[in-house]
Scaffold this motif. Sequence first.
Motif, PDB file in Angstrom:
ATOM      1  N   TYR A  47      28.886  -3.081  61.141  1.00 49.31           N
ATOM      2  CA  TYR A  47      28.405  -4.454  60.960  1.00 49.31           C
ATOM      3  C   TYR A  47      29.540  -5.363  60.520  1.00 49.31           C
ATOM      4  N   GLN A  54      28.541  -9.354  69.071  1.00 50.89           N
ATOM      5  CA  GLN A  54      27.877  -8.042  69.051  1.00 50.89           C
ATOM      6  C   GLN A  54      26.918  -7.911  67.870  1.00 50.89           C
ATOM      7  N   GLY A  55      26.731  -9.006  67.141  1.00 47.44           N
ATOM      8  CA  GLY A  55      25.819  -8.987  65.993  1.00 47.44           C
ATOM      9  C   GLY A  55      26.488  -8.688  64.670  1.00 47.44           C
ATOM     10  N   PRO A 113      19.899 -12.609  59.118  1.00 51.74           N
ATOM     11  CA  PRO A 113      21.237 -13.029  59.543  1.00 51.74           C
ATOM     12  C   PRO A 113      21.937 -13.862  58.474  1.00 51.74           C
ATOM     13  N   TYR A 181      19.956  -1.583  68.749  1.00 49.27           N
ATOM     14  CA  TYR A 181      19.072  -2.746  68.836  1.00 49.27           C
ATOM     15  C   TYR A 181      19.595  -3.936  68.027  1.00 49.27           C
ATOM     16  N   ASN A 182      19.626  -3.809  66.712  1.00 47.16           N
ATOM     17  CA  ASN A 182      20.004  -4.948  65.890  1.00 47.16           C
ATOM     18  C   ASN A 182      20.396  -4.462  64.493  1.00 47.16           C
ATOM     19  N   HIS A 184      20.440  -6.079  61.656  1.00 43.33           N
ATOM     20  CA  HIS A 184      19.534  -6.562  60.611  1.00 43.33           C
ATOM     21  C   HIS A 184      18.222  -5.780  60.606  1.00 43.33           C
ATOM     22  N   LEU A 185      17.792  -5.337  61.796  1.00 48.40           N
ATOM     23  CA  LEU A 185      16.607  -4.482  61.857  1.00 48.40           C
ATOM     24  C   LEU A 185      16.896  -3.149  61.183  1.00 48.40           C
TER      25      LEU A 185
END
Length: 495
Positions: A47, A54-55, A113, A181-182, A184-185
């Motif tokens: 992260y 890419q998040g 986010p 997927y994400n 933050h998820l």
Amino acid sequence: MATKEEIVQSVPQKGFFGHPKGLLSLFFTEFWERFSYYGMRAILIYYMYYEVTQGGLGIDKTTANSIMAVYGSLVYMSGIIGGWIADRIFGNIKTVFVGGLLIMFGHIVLAFPGGMTPLFISMALIIIGTGLLKPNISSIIGDLYSEDDVRRDSGFSIFYMGINAGAFIAPLIVGTIGLEYNFHLGFGIAAIGMALGLIVFMMTKKKYLGLAGSYVPNPMSKEERKKVLTRIGVAILLVLIVGFILVHQGIMTIDVFTMTVSILGIVIPTLYFIVMYRSGKTSADEKSRLLAYIPLFVAAMMFWAIQEQGSNILALYADERVNLMIGSYKISPAWFQSLNLLFVIALAPVFAWLWVKLGDRQPSTPRKFAYGLFFAGMSFIVMIIPAYINGTESLVSPFWLVLSFFLVVLGELLLSPVGLSATTKLAPAAFAAQTMSLWFLTNASAQAINAQVVKLYTPENEIVYFGVIGVLALVLGLLLYFFTPLIQKYMRGVR
């Protein structure tokens, strides 16, 4: 304050595989706490350095590695504060609950986010929360059993399995969700894990835990508490104000902060040793044993400096240097974070059987530490081979990383549980608890130093990086092996 007998009598003594029902409550609380902690840790490095597209946050990889090391160091340092708060102010139960809440909120902050500020707020909450929860939940288990209860060691073994089980599945679930997927998820799933742990804890503590962990061992008077809490509040406020000013003026940069933690990682244990050695409460034999403990402490620092790079340098290696395709299926780089726990779960019973089988013929404590360093060093030496054969630009087989994790776990099982046992034997009577805190500082200090060491890593110089650190561990292990007779002499009868 309730007596030990009254506490034990207040706990339902049967119901969880022949153990007190309170063990069930603590087992699942710690299971979910470790799930949340290792789940976050499995994706945190990615992260930080993944691009915004890419998040991720797009942080420089070298800086991300340093932040990861400082984060791990402060988590271990905070346990000292957590133990003191439980002993003097809140007791174990309240301290564990507050710690769990802070951890949960820390994950929730990252579930939405945000930029660098939410990242650091989240880390601060989790550092403090883990320091409050981790040392104190183990203390509650001790309250479930009388001193001569034969189930005691077995109970701690069951609890230890809960720790490893939660930590093992976390990278598989949170890592997959976070990377596929994400992010933050993934952090949200970690928050849910801690929330489940708190729910189990609150629903079962009254019925299953009785008086365990509810008392304050060394309580302050109301006047003392008011004075101390006021001072703590003022100190925190001053730190925040000074920190804000230093950050705003550009003085307190990430590099300055990591260097400060690195210095503290050396200064704090040094002061511990000096205070204990010079104390009038420490006898001549105990001073001798403290001197014998110093090389063991240094060896443990060297070991953890290698082992803890699994969550930053080897995580980066898994993402960039490993061929993640197994046939037509792509594995997640976060899954490698489960290997350590998998090998511990599989091999810990083997080592426990081995020491019983060898009896008096088993190696002495310094020799076990030396062997532990040999395996840790080899776990980095083997990482040279694929780069030496195929260069540093081609992808390597994942089995090299599996082998590295396997070797370091062999070292961990030779050093970590043995170190805990040795600490209890070598500790001065007047400083028993502080010496145990000192043992946990081996990890904190190692990661504090790592905050500077990991800056030296690049894929281009990985042969030199892994080689130098690996050889240092082998040399230190060799020195420890040959100086074992002298160390044993200073241990004054402790084997």
